[in-house]
Design a protein around this motif. Sequence first.
Motif, PDB file in Angstrom:
ATOM      1  N   ASP A 100       0.792  -1.079  -0.299  1.00 19.55           N
ATOM      2  CA  ASP A 100      -0.028  -0.040   0.053  1.00 19.55           C
ATOM      3  C   ASP A 100       1.191   1.072   0.311  1.00 19.55           C
ATOM      4  OD1 ASP A 100      -1.475   2.114   0.473  1.00 19.55           O
ATOM      5  OD2 ASP A 100      -2.778   0.540   2.347  1.00 19.55           O
ATOM      6  N   TRP A 101       0.948   1.772  -0.966  1.00 18.83           N
ATOM      7  CA  TRP A 101       1.797   3.392  -0.882  1.00 18.83           C
ATOM      8  C   TRP A 101       1.445   4.408  -0.078  1.00 18.83           C
ATOM      9  CZ3 TRP A 101       4.916   3.434  -4.893  1.00 18.83           C
ATOM     10  CH2 TRP A 101       4.528   2.360  -5.793  1.00 18.83           C
ATOM     11  N   ARG A 102       0.436   4.531   0.973  1.00 27.79           N
ATOM     12  CA  ARG A 102       0.141   5.090   2.790  1.00 27.79           C
ATOM     13  C   ARG A 102       1.167   4.814   3.741  1.00 27.79           C
ATOM     14  NH1 ARG A 102      -6.292   4.044   2.139  1.00 27.79           N
ATOM     15  NH2 ARG A 102      -5.061   2.560   1.866  1.00 27.79           N
ATOM     16  N   ASP A 103       1.889   3.599   2.877  1.00 23.95           N
ATOM     17  CA  ASP A 103       2.429   2.817   3.971  1.00 23.95           C
ATOM     18  C   ASP A 103       4.199   3.482   3.952  1.00 23.95           C
ATOM     19  OD1 ASP A 103       0.243   1.973   5.783  1.00 23.95           O
ATOM     20  OD2 ASP A 103       0.956  -0.059   4.287  1.00 23.95           O
ATOM     21  N   LEU A 104       4.737   3.362   2.825  1.00 26.10           N
ATOM     22  CA  LEU A 104       5.477   4.820   2.849  1.00 26.10           C
ATOM     23  C   LEU A 104       6.339   5.470   3.284  1.00 26.10           C
ATOM     24  CD1 LEU A 104       6.242   3.508  -0.635  1.00 26.10           C
ATOM     25  CD2 LEU A 104       7.408   1.679   0.439  1.00 26.10           C
ATOM     26  N   PRO A 105       7.391   5.685   3.448  1.00 29.99           N
ATOM     27  CA  PRO A 105       7.993   7.287   4.430  1.00 29.99           C
ATOM     28  C   PRO A 105       7.207   8.253   3.058  1.00 29.99           C
ATOM     29  CG  PRO A 105      10.247   5.623   4.688  1.00 29.99           C
ATOM     30  CD  PRO A 105       8.873   5.086   3.713  1.00 29.99           C
ATOM     31  N   ASP A 106       7.239   9.706   3.404  1.00 30.71           N
ATOM     32  CA  ASP A 106       6.359  10.389   2.760  1.00 30.71           C
ATOM     33  C   ASP A 106       7.618  11.087   1.524  1.00 30.71           C
ATOM     34  OD1 ASP A 106       4.051  10.951   3.830  1.00 30.71           O
ATOM     35  OD2 ASP A 106       4.302  12.628   5.578  1.00 30.71           O
ATOM     36  N   GLU A 107       8.867  11.286   2.229  1.00 32.06           N
ATOM     37  CA  GLU A 107       9.681  11.181   0.874  1.00 32.06           C
ATOM     38  C   GLU A 107      10.192  10.093  -0.053  1.00 32.06           C
ATOM     39  OE1 GLU A 107      12.454   9.076   4.480  1.00 32.06           O
ATOM     40  OE2 GLU A 107      10.181  10.393   4.317  1.00 32.06           O
TER      41      GLU A 107
END
Length: 475
Positions: A100-107
């Motif tokens: 899930d892309w939302r689980d990656l660090p923001d940067e």
Amino acid sequence: MSSEEHLKQTDTEARFEFKKEQKSAFQAEKGLNEETIRVISEDKDEPEWMLQRRLRALKHFQNMPMPTGWPEAPDLSEVDVDAIVPYIRPDVDVRGGVDDWRDLPDEIKDTFDKLGIPEAEKNALSGVGAQYESEIVYQNMQEQWQEKGVVFCDMDKAVQEHEEIVKEYFMTKCVPPSDNKFAALHGAIWSGGSFVYVPEDVTVNMPIQAYFRMNSEGMGQFEHTLIIAEKGSEVHYIEGCSAPKYSAFNLHSGGVEVFVKEDAHVQYSTVQNWSKNTYNLNTKRAIVEKNGRMEWISGSMGSKATMLYPASILKGRGASDNHITIAFAGKGQNIDTGAKVYHNAPETKSTIESKSISKDGGRTNYRGLVHIADGAYNSSTAVECDALMFDNESTSDTMPYMEINESRVDVAHEATVGKIGDEDIFYLQSRGLDDDDAKQMIVSGFIEPITEELPIEYAVELNRLVELEMEGSLG
């Protein structure tokens, strides 16, 4: 604003040229030695057999010369392996990538948002893998393909969860470390990449994509891709690559191994946009069995120097291979690309189509090999090389080499080299185009055979990248 609207409003140049502050969970020391190899393998918790393969590859690398004796080869004198960081594990919570892309660090999420990967996944792809620095940070496959037994995961995970099949195929049959110095380097410090397994008679009717992003200055990226298409299966794999520009050189030395079983079909498409401080030195090869079909579609631009020659070994009767390549070289660039095909069985067929563009003193070169073995009767090959130059300072060469050891074959080769003519520009200007638009239209028509083979999203992207290269905006 939706992500799709934001992407459409984002300038293509800005999407590739941005940089992020380096954050890592683990970083190896510069240089290459046995200790470095052991540290990388330990950090990945690899089985002993993989560590031993790495160490054997290191010995090959140490004993093999640099490929400096080739006519007109790119200058690799700046490539100092001891000056690069070979392994950077990004600072993410989940090894092997989240789904899930939302689980990656923001940067990191922002990086791939700007590159358009999440949007492409929604619209046109069966699965996506995204690598940042040395490891995959995102991996996902549509459930419908998982239910049919299709495996698409990162190579580090494959070593752990599909150990026996990786042990059988990984750098043993297709690209052994003894093949060349950079294959040996790759075998010693590979990290990340994709593992694709398609079961018998399964057709994956939407492409699978992996995207490889180098963010840090002075690093090397060494992802490994292993694709196995069983009998009667079909898959299209798309590879995207990019990096921002730094003053210190970066090194990309990926490895690709493709196994096309009987009656299977694999298409491997690459759109590479490395920055002009990157040396792009890859080894890619496929083994094609009876009536199997392999297609290589490659767009290469942006790097300081590229040496890229995808190869196919046609080992089964009726096997076929098709290469389509485009290379663009601007000021200070030497893009040396081509193809290798080995006809080792009867009634095999290959076609190679190469398109190159050079401007502002840049150099492109087609370097290719076609080998037809004794006994490979009723085989055929056709090679076509077209080069387009913008000025008198640019150069383009064609170096085809053919080894024909069988008399009952058809062999054809055609090469053309030319400059954009004033008459063509004048004609288009008389139809209302300015000088830049006229040149862009000519180039777009020139590369159309490549772009028409790509999904529309990637064809548009490739055309835009070529346009930016013509403007001198990238890298």
